[in-house]
Structures are given as C-alpha cells and as structure tokens.
Design a protein around this motif. Structure first.
Motif, PDB file in Angstrom:
ATOM      1  N   LEU A  65       0.833  -1.199   0.000  1.00 33.78           N
ATOM      2  CA  LEU A  65       0.000   0.000   0.000  1.00 33.78           C
ATOM      3  C   LEU A  65       0.868   1.249   0.000  1.00 33.78           C
ATOM      4  O   LEU A  65       0.568   2.231  -0.692  1.00 33.78           O
ATOM      5  N   GLY A  66       1.965   1.230   0.753  1.00 33.33           N
ATOM      6  CA  GLY A  66       2.866   2.379   0.778  1.00 33.33           C
ATOM      7  C   GLY A  66       3.417   2.700  -0.595  1.00 33.33           C
ATOM      8  O   GLY A  66       3.520   3.877  -0.986  1.00 33.33           O
ATOM      9  N   ALA A  67       3.793   1.672  -1.369  1.00 33.65           N
ATOM     10  CA  ALA A  67       4.302   1.895  -2.716  1.00 33.65           C
ATOM     11  C   ALA A  67       3.212   2.458  -3.621  1.00 33.65           C
ATOM     12  O   ALA A  67       3.492   3.263  -4.521  1.00 33.65           O
ATOM     13  N   GLN A  68       1.977   2.048  -3.371  1.00 29.13           N
ATOM     14  CA  GLN A  68       0.853   2.556  -4.166  1.00 29.13           C
ATOM     15  C   GLN A  68       0.527   4.002  -3.807  1.00 29.13           C
ATOM     16  O   GLN A  68       0.292   4.833  -4.697  1.00 29.13           O
ATOM     17  N   THR A  69       0.507   4.324  -2.508  1.00 31.30           N
ATOM     18  CA  THR A  69       0.220   5.712  -2.131  1.00 31.30           C
ATOM     19  C   THR A  69       1.355   6.632  -2.580  1.00 31.30           C
ATOM     20  O   THR A  69       1.113   7.772  -2.986  1.00 31.30           O
ATOM     21  N   LEU A  70       2.594   6.132  -2.551  1.00 27.12           N
ATOM     22  CA  LEU A  70       3.714   6.934  -3.042  1.00 27.12           C
ATOM     23  C   LEU A  70       3.572   7.178  -4.543  1.00 27.12           C
ATOM     24  O   LEU A  70       3.754   8.310  -5.013  1.00 27.12           O
ATOM     25  N   ALA A  71       3.260   6.132  -5.293  1.00 27.81           N
ATOM     26  CA  ALA A  71       3.086   6.293  -6.737  1.00 27.81           C
ATOM     27  C   ALA A  71       1.981   7.299  -7.033  1.00 27.81           C
ATOM     28  O   ALA A  71       2.142   8.193  -7.880  1.00 27.81           O
ATOM     29  N   HIS A  72       0.856   7.176  -6.324  1.00 26.00           N
ATOM     30  CA  HIS A  72      -0.259   8.109  -6.533  1.00 26.00           C
ATOM     31  C   HIS A  72       0.151   9.530  -6.176  1.00 26.00           C
ATOM     32  O   HIS A  72      -0.148  10.476  -6.919  1.00 26.00           O
ATOM     33  N   ALA A  73       0.839   9.679  -5.054  1.00 27.46           N
ATOM     34  CA  ALA A  73       1.256  11.013  -4.610  1.00 27.46           C
ATOM     35  C   ALA A  73       2.178  11.679  -5.624  1.00 27.46           C
ATOM     36  O   ALA A  73       2.193  12.910  -5.749  1.00 27.46           O
ATOM     37  N   LEU A  74       2.918  10.862  -6.384  1.00 26.61           N
ATOM     38  CA  LEU A  74       3.864  11.391  -7.356  1.00 26.61           C
ATOM     39  C   LEU A  74       3.281  11.461  -8.768  1.00 26.61           C
ATOM     40  O   LEU A  74       4.005  11.740  -9.723  1.00 26.61           O
ATOM     41  N   GLY A  75       1.968  11.195  -8.884  1.00 27.64           N
ATOM     42  CA  GLY A  75       1.288  11.416 -10.156  1.00 27.64           C
ATOM     43  C   GLY A  75       1.032  10.196 -11.007  1.00 27.64           C
ATOM     44  O   GLY A  75       0.624  10.325 -12.170  1.00 27.64           O
ATOM     45  N   ALA A  76       1.219   8.996 -10.470  1.00 27.96           N
ATOM     46  CA  ALA A  76       1.016   7.773 -11.238  1.00 27.96           C
ATOM     47  C   ALA A  76      -0.371   7.192 -10.985  1.00 27.96           C
ATOM     48  O   ALA A  76      -1.017   7.483  -9.973  1.00 27.96           O
ATOM     49  N   SER A  77      -0.815   6.342 -11.888  1.00 31.20           N
ATOM     50  CA  SER A  77      -2.098   5.655 -11.761  1.00 31.20           C
ATOM     51  C   SER A  77      -1.951   4.434 -10.863  1.00 31.20           C
ATOM     52  O   SER A  77      -0.958   3.711 -10.932  1.00 31.20           O
ATOM     53  N   VAL A  78      -2.953   4.203 -10.012  1.00 34.03           N
ATOM     54  CA  VAL A  78      -3.041   3.010  -9.173  1.00 34.03           C
ATOM     55  C   VAL A  78      -4.429   2.431  -9.378  1.00 34.03           C
ATOM     56  O   VAL A  78      -5.422   3.146  -9.252  1.00 34.03           O
ATOM     57  N   ARG A  79      -4.515   1.152  -9.701  1.00 33.99           N
ATOM     58  CA  ARG A  79      -5.832   0.577 -10.002  1.00 33.99           C
ATOM     59  C   ARG A  79      -5.858  -0.910  -9.658  1.00 33.99           C
ATOM     60  O   ARG A  79      -4.814  -1.525  -9.436  1.00 33.99           O
ATOM     61  N   PRO A  80      -7.072  -1.519  -9.654  1.00 37.97           N
ATOM     62  CA  PRO A  80      -7.183  -2.931  -9.283  1.00 37.97           C
ATOM     63  C   PRO A  80      -6.466  -3.845 -10.269  1.00 37.97           C
ATOM     64  O   PRO A  80      -6.396  -3.578 -11.474  1.00 37.97           O
ATOM     65  N   VAL A  81      -5.947  -4.948  -9.728  1.00 40.18           N
ATOM     66  CA  VAL A  81      -5.310  -5.965 -10.559  1.00 40.18           C
ATOM     67  C   VAL A  81      -6.360  -6.762 -11.317  1.00 40.18           C
ATOM     68  O   VAL A  81      -6.151  -7.185 -12.449  1.00 40.18           O
ATOM     69  N   GLY A  82      -7.520  -6.991 -10.681  1.00 39.66           N
ATOM     70  CA  GLY A  82      -8.548  -7.850 -11.243  1.00 39.66           C
ATOM     71  C   GLY A  82      -8.657  -9.163 -10.485  1.00 39.66           C
ATOM     72  O   GLY A  82      -9.588  -9.942 -10.683  1.00 39.66           O
ATOM     73  N   GLU A  83      -7.702  -9.415  -9.619  1.00 42.51           N
ATOM     74  CA  GLU A  83      -7.695 -10.578  -8.737  1.00 42.51           C
ATOM     75  C   GLU A  83      -6.830 -10.213  -7.538  1.00 42.51           C
ATOM     76  O   GLU A  83      -6.137  -9.198  -7.541  1.00 42.51           O
ATOM     77  N   THR A  84      -6.890 -11.044  -6.505  1.00 40.30           N
ATOM     78  CA  THR A  84      -6.034 -10.820  -5.343  1.00 40.30           C
ATOM     79  C   THR A  84      -4.827 -11.735  -5.427  1.00 40.30           C
ATOM     80  O   THR A  84      -4.967 -12.959  -5.498  1.00 40.30           O
ATOM     81  N   LEU A  85      -3.652 -11.137  -5.457  1.00 39.91           N
ATOM     82  CA  LEU A  85      -2.425 -11.925  -5.435  1.00 39.91           C
ATOM     83  C   LEU A  85      -2.140 -12.357  -4.001  1.00 39.91           C
ATOM     84  O   LEU A  85      -2.175 -11.544  -3.084  1.00 39.91           O
ATOM     85  N   ALA A  86      -1.854 -13.622  -3.814  1.00 39.46           N
ATOM     86  CA  ALA A  86      -1.600 -14.159  -2.474  1.00 39.46           C
ATOM     87  C   ALA A  86      -0.610 -15.293  -2.585  1.00 39.46           C
ATOM     88  O   ALA A  86      -0.961 -16.397  -3.002  1.00 39.46           O
ATOM     89  N   GLY A  87       0.640 -15.017  -2.258  1.00 41.39           N
ATOM     90  CA  GLY A  87       1.650 -16.059  -2.306  1.00 41.39           C
ATOM     91  C   GLY A  87       2.927 -15.573  -2.957  1.00 41.39           C
ATOM     92  O   GLY A  87       3.157 -14.370  -3.092  1.00 41.39           O
ATOM     93  N   PHE A  88       3.751 -16.531  -3.372  1.00 43.33           N
ATOM     94  CA  PHE A  88       5.050 -16.226  -3.954  1.00 43.33           C
ATOM     95  C   PHE A  88       4.958 -16.243  -5.477  1.00 43.33           C
ATOM     96  O   PHE A  88       4.364 -17.154  -6.057  1.00 43.33           O
ATOM     97  N   TYR A  89       5.584 -15.246  -6.097  1.00 40.64           N
ATOM     98  CA  TYR A  89       5.512 -15.085  -7.548  1.00 40.64           C
ATOM     99  C   TYR A  89       6.907 -14.823  -8.105  1.00 40.64           C
ATOM    100  O   TYR A  89       7.715 -14.106  -7.493  1.00 40.64           O
ATOM    101  N   ALA A  90       7.169 -15.393  -9.275  1.00 33.60           N
ATOM    102  CA  ALA A  90       8.446 -15.179  -9.940  1.00 33.60           C
ATOM    103  C   ALA A  90       8.639 -13.698 -10.229  1.00 33.60           C
ATOM    104  O   ALA A  90       7.762 -13.043 -10.797  1.00 33.60           O
ATOM    105  N   SER A  91       9.781 -13.169  -9.829  1.00 33.06           N
ATOM    106  CA  SER A  91      10.102 -11.757 -10.004  1.00 33.06           C
ATOM    107  C   SER A  91      11.544 -11.643 -10.489  1.00 33.06           C
ATOM    108  O   SER A  91      12.335 -12.569 -10.344  1.00 33.06           O
ATOM    109  N   GLU A  92      11.869 -10.482 -11.052  1.00 30.03           N
ATOM    110  CA  GLU A  92      13.182 -10.324 -11.664  1.00 30.03           C
ATOM    111  C   GLU A  92      13.635  -8.878 -11.572  1.00 30.03           C
ATOM    112  O   GLU A  92      12.845  -7.955 -11.815  1.00 30.03           O
TER     113      GLU A  92
END
Length: 225
Positions: free
Chosen positions: A87-114
């Motif tokens: 949520l902090g990363a989302q409020t920061l993005a919004h505060a700095l002028g970026a769009s924040v919106r729903p994913v369409g599902e709830t992510l819950a668990g570990f996901y491949a990242s890079e």
C-alpha cells in the motif's frame, strides 16, 4: 538513526524489519497514521511506509490518505530516505502522479520476479538475486511515477526508485508466517486455501525473510550515506 514506520493497522507492522532495526542499534518509531494523522515534523533519518487493507481511491472512507499523500511528497522533496511497501508503494506512486488501479484478482503467495538492469545496480534492490520469488498480497497495482526507474518486474510492477532516496516495492519483504495467514483468513477474494498458503510459506518464507533482512539493511545503509 531514528526510523519512522508509518502503519495502517495492527497487523501490518514492521515485523522482520523491526528486528533488523533493533539489532543494528537504531530507534524505531511506529506511527499509526489512521489515528494520529501525518507527522508534523520530518525530524527522522528514514521512513518506512507499510501495507494495509485500504486502497488508493478510498479517500472518502479513509480521509487520512490525503495526509499520507502530502507527507510522502514532502519526504521526497526533502530527500528523506523512504521505503514504501505494498500500500505504501501505491500511495507513493499516486502522490507522485502515477495511476493506481485494481489488478482484477487478489495476489496471495510467492511469484516469480526479476530485477531489471537498473535494479541490479541499485543500492537497495541490488542486494536481491537477479531472479527471485517474492511474496505478494495485493489486489491493486501501480504504474511507475513520472521519472521513476523500474527496478523489479513480476506479475505486477514490483519495484521502482523515484529520485535518489525513495523506493517503492509491491512485494512484502517484512512478513511473518502467522501475520500472513491472518490477512487471508476468511478472505473470499482469494482462490487459494489457507492450508495451501501455509504449505508455501513453510517452504519459501525462510529464504524470503533472509532477502527481507538484507533489503532492510541495504535501505538503512543507503539512509546513513
């Protein structure tokens, strides 16, 4: 150093990060912005803004979000070292002028990242492996703020840096097992069962917490410098 942790509820506290901050001899100040409003003073050496069940766009239900946006912009303008999580990363993005919106599902668990090439070279994110499994717990995602540098990718944008002293990460590097299971107990937006999530946590959380401790220490080192 004096480290301010902005929290949005009793079950989204600094957890593993609190251990690292104490072990390294720093002072941790927890600040529940829901009841106290934004800090009037910036007399701290670093700020960590944590997650929460609230979302950007819910300002009518949570009017303190406006105060958080203003505080985030102030910390960025002042160059206060800042690490914003979920949520902090989302409020920061919004505060700095970026769009924040729903994913369409709830992510819950570990996901491949890079890590991106910029992420590999980053003072904070660069302590992570180039490829890793990150723990996500979110139904919203952010676009990069104007001028921000993307540091990590995954099922949603995972990390960015704005300027030289503000980082936002969508994943949760600070979590503990029981904390996570409490988040999703009775949550009908999640397709996974608690038992499935518990098995994954038992398998993958120990390594993830090692990465979280390293990330926290890298942020504190960046704040000191």
């Amino acid at each position: 150093m004096r480290v301010l942790a902005v929290i949005h509820g009793p079950d989204v506290r600094p957890e593993v990060f609190a251990d690292v901050i104490a072990e390294d001899g720093h002072e941790l100040i927890e600040w529940d912005i829901r009841f106290r409003g934004a800090p009037a003073s910036s007399d701290v050496d670093a700020v960590i803004v944590l997650g929460g069940e609230q979302n950007v766009g819910e300002e009518l239900e949570h009017p303190w979000l406006h105060e958080e946006y203003a505080a985030l912009r102030r910390w960025v303008d002042e160059g206060t070292p800042l690490l914003a999580i979920c949520l902090g990363a989302q409020t920061l993005a919004h505060a700095l002028g970026a769009s924040v919106r729903p994913v369409g599902e709830t992510l819950a668990g570990f996901y491949a990242s890079e890590l991106t090439p910029a992420g590999e070279d980053d003072l904070v994110l660069g302590v992570l492996p180039q490829r890793f499994e990150s723990f996500n717990a979110n139904g919203y995602w952010f676009e990069l703020p104007p001028g921000a540098v993307e540091l990590a990718t995954g099922p949603v944008p995972q990390a960015y840096r704005s300027g030289g002293s503000a980082w936002g990460v969508q994943f949760h590097p600070e979590v503990r097992r029981d904390q996570v299971l409490g988040w999703f107990e009775g949550d009908e937006t999640v397709t996974r069962t608690l038992d499935e999530l518990a098995v994954e946590l038992d398998e993958k959380l120990p390594l993830w917490q090692e990465h979280g401790r390293a990330l926290c220490r890298a942020f504190l080192a960046a704040a000191r410098s």
